[in-house]
Design an enzyme around this catalytic site. Sequence first.
Site, PDB file in Angstrom:
ATOM      1  CE1 TYR A   1      50.389  50.535 188.583  1.00 24.48           C
ATOM      2  CE2 TYR A   1      50.179  49.374 186.489  1.00 24.48           C
ATOM      3  CZ  TYR A   1      50.495  50.521 187.202  1.00 24.48           C
ATOM      4  OH  TYR A   1      50.899  51.645 186.523  1.00 24.48           O
TER       5      TYR A   1
ATOM      6  CE  LYS B   1      48.055  53.111 187.580  1.00 22.47           C
ATOM      7  NZ  LYS B   1      48.127  54.510 188.032  1.00 22.47           N
TER       8      LYS B   1
END
Length: 238
Positions: free
Chosen positions: A160, A164
């Site tokens: 994750y 990002k």
Amino acid sequence: MTLTYVITGASRGLGLEFVKQVSLQGHLVFALARHPESSEPLQALLKDRENVIAVKMDTTCENSIKEAVEKVSQRCAGAIDILINNAGINGPKTFNVENTPKKEYVRIFETNVGGVSDVTQAFLPLLRQGTTKKILNISSILGSITNIATANPGGHGSAYDVSKTALNMLTKLFANHLAKENFIVYSTHPGWVKTDMGGESAPVEQADSIAGMLKVLDTIQPQDNGSFYNYTGSKLEW
């Protein structure tokens, strides 16, 4: 001035709160989600507010994106003002940088990076016909290379975080590419918010996060194109 918004991931969490607050301001809102019919809160908004229109869209499916753009275009006379790329997924915290398999990176990148890229490209023709030409990508402080040592020192959920960081680069590239057309493209960290992803122990309420991000969206200037913001309005380091 009444504007036209397109908001992805709008069936719950931050996306749904975006729809609530933006529509309350009187703007026309297209709420895009994989299964809008399954979201009771969104369905309630549709009954209560004529300026909210739900559109089915899977950000990982090119045909679904194409169909969604066509439906939005038919209802907005071919022009939108603001695109909020909110749709995103997380991974299990049991994975850290030492044991995250390749397939986990690929799975999360497909939505958090590839999906945002495909959706942005698809809606660009409508944005070019709009007034404000703003694109907001919902990122995270976990994508900040400068801040990651304090934000996530254990490296849990690394796929994750890396997605990002990639989203921030994608944001910067779109910002540079579209600057000559007077677009404003930027990323925002919404805070650690009480959502399904953030958990009940998160310190920031959804309403406060969205109100802060909308304040930035309303006041951001062309010179801030390609920036990275906190929901409070302060700028973050990449």
